[in-house]
Design a protein around this motif. Structure first.
Motif, PDB file in Angstrom:
ATOM      1  N   MET A   1     -23.295 -68.566 -50.113  1.00 32.31           N
ATOM      2  CA  MET A   1     -24.636 -69.062 -49.807  1.00 32.31           C
ATOM      3  C   MET A   1     -25.279 -68.103 -48.800  1.00 32.31           C
ATOM      4  N   PRO A   2     -26.483 -67.627 -49.088  1.00 35.43           N
ATOM      5  CA  PRO A   2     -27.129 -66.693 -48.160  1.00 35.43           C
ATOM      6  C   PRO A   2     -27.506 -67.381 -46.851  1.00 35.43           C
ATOM      7  N   ASP A   3     -27.583 -66.577 -45.833  1.00 34.95           N
ATOM      8  CA  ASP A   3     -27.976 -67.087 -44.518  1.00 34.95           C
ATOM      9  C   ASP A   3     -29.372 -66.597 -44.169  1.00 34.95           C
ATOM     10  N   ILE A   4     -29.962 -67.272 -43.215  1.00 27.75           N
ATOM     11  CA  ILE A   4     -31.186 -66.802 -42.574  1.00 27.75           C
ATOM     12  C   ILE A   4     -30.787 -66.421 -41.159  1.00 27.75           C
ATOM     13  N   SER A   5     -31.127 -65.205 -40.759  1.00 31.51           N
ATOM     14  CA  SER A   5     -30.793 -64.720 -39.420  1.00 31.51           C
ATOM     15  C   SER A   5     -31.969 -64.909 -38.488  1.00 31.51           C
ATOM     16  N   VAL A   6     -31.669 -65.375 -37.284  1.00 32.52           N
ATOM     17  CA  VAL A   6     -32.677 -65.521 -36.237  1.00 32.52           C
ATOM     18  C   VAL A   6     -32.252 -64.576 -35.115  1.00 32.52           C
ATOM     19  N   VAL A   7     -33.074 -63.546 -34.880  1.00 30.75           N
ATOM     20  CA  VAL A   7     -32.761 -62.526 -33.883  1.00 30.75           C
ATOM     21  C   VAL A   7     -33.415 -62.913 -32.558  1.00 30.75           C
ATOM     22  N   LEU A   8     -32.595 -62.935 -31.506  1.00 31.35           N
ATOM     23  CA  LEU A   8     -33.074 -63.341 -30.181  1.00 31.35           C
ATOM     24  C   LEU A   8     -33.261 -62.131 -29.275  1.00 31.35           C
ATOM     25  N   PRO A   9     -34.310 -62.140 -28.433  1.00 29.22           N
ATOM     26  CA  PRO A   9     -34.447 -61.075 -27.442  1.00 29.22           C
ATOM     27  C   PRO A   9     -33.392 -61.244 -26.354  1.00 29.22           C
ATOM     28  N   SER A  10     -33.109 -60.172 -25.646  1.00 33.84           N
ATOM     29  CA  SER A  10     -32.040 -60.207 -24.639  1.00 33.84           C
ATOM     30  C   SER A  10     -32.270 -61.286 -23.584  1.00 33.84           C
ATOM     31  N   ILE A  11     -33.526 -61.582 -23.257  1.00 31.83           N
ATOM     32  CA  ILE A  11     -33.816 -62.583 -22.226  1.00 31.83           C
ATOM     33  C   ILE A  11     -33.370 -63.989 -22.654  1.00 31.83           C
ATOM     34  N   LEU A  12     -33.307 -64.252 -23.961  1.00 32.93           N
ATOM     35  CA  LEU A  12     -32.911 -65.576 -24.446  1.00 32.93           C
ATOM     36  C   LEU A  12     -31.432 -65.658 -24.821  1.00 32.93           C
ATOM     37  N   GLN A  13     -30.760 -64.537 -24.944  1.00 32.34           N
ATOM     38  CA  GLN A  13     -29.366 -64.543 -25.387  1.00 32.34           C
ATOM     39  C   GLN A  13     -28.429 -65.356 -24.498  1.00 32.34           C
ATOM     40  N   PRO A  14     -28.591 -65.344 -23.161  1.00 29.23           N
ATOM     41  CA  PRO A  14     -27.702 -66.178 -22.336  1.00 29.23           C
ATOM     42  C   PRO A  14     -27.821 -67.675 -22.664  1.00 29.23           C
TER      43      PRO A  14
END
Length: 95
Positions: A1-14
C-alpha cells in the motif's frame, strides 16, 4: 500500500520525536485534514502547533501538496493521493 509522506521542517522535528518525515498509509486519496490527524495522532504538541482549537490551519503554517500551497487549493479539504509528498513550512516572524 503506498504511503503519503509529510516532510517536517527542522523546527518542528523535536515535536515529532525527532523525525523529519512522517508517513500515513493511503489506498485512496485523503484530505490534508485527515492526513494531519493520522500523522499527528501520537504527537499532540505537534498537532496543536499546526492547527488551532477549531481545527483551522494556523496562520504561520503553510502546507504544500506537490508544490502547491493548500490555501490556494481547497485548504484542509485539499486531496492528497497516495505517493504524493506534503511539505509543511512554518513561517518565522522577523524582529
Amino acid at each position: 500500500m503506498p504511503d503519503i509522506s509529510v516532510v517536517l521542517p527542522s523546527i518542528l522535528q523535536p515535536l515529532a520525536g525527532g523525525q523529519s518525515v512522517l508517513t500515513a498509509s493511503a489506498d485512496a486519496p485523503r484530505t490534508v485534514a485527515s492526513l494531519l490527524d493520522a500523522v499527528t495522532g501520537d504527537y499532540p504538541v505537534l498537532a496543536r502547533r499546526l492547527r488551532d482549537e477549531t481545527g483551522a490551519l494556523r496562520r504561520f503554517v503553510n502546507i504544500y501538496v506537490d508544490g502547491d500551497e493548500v490555501r490556494r487549493l481547497h485548504g484542509l479539504e485539499t486531496e492528497v493521493a497516495p505517493g504524493q509528498e506534503v511539505l509543511i513550512i512554518q513561517s518565522v516572524a522577523g524582529g
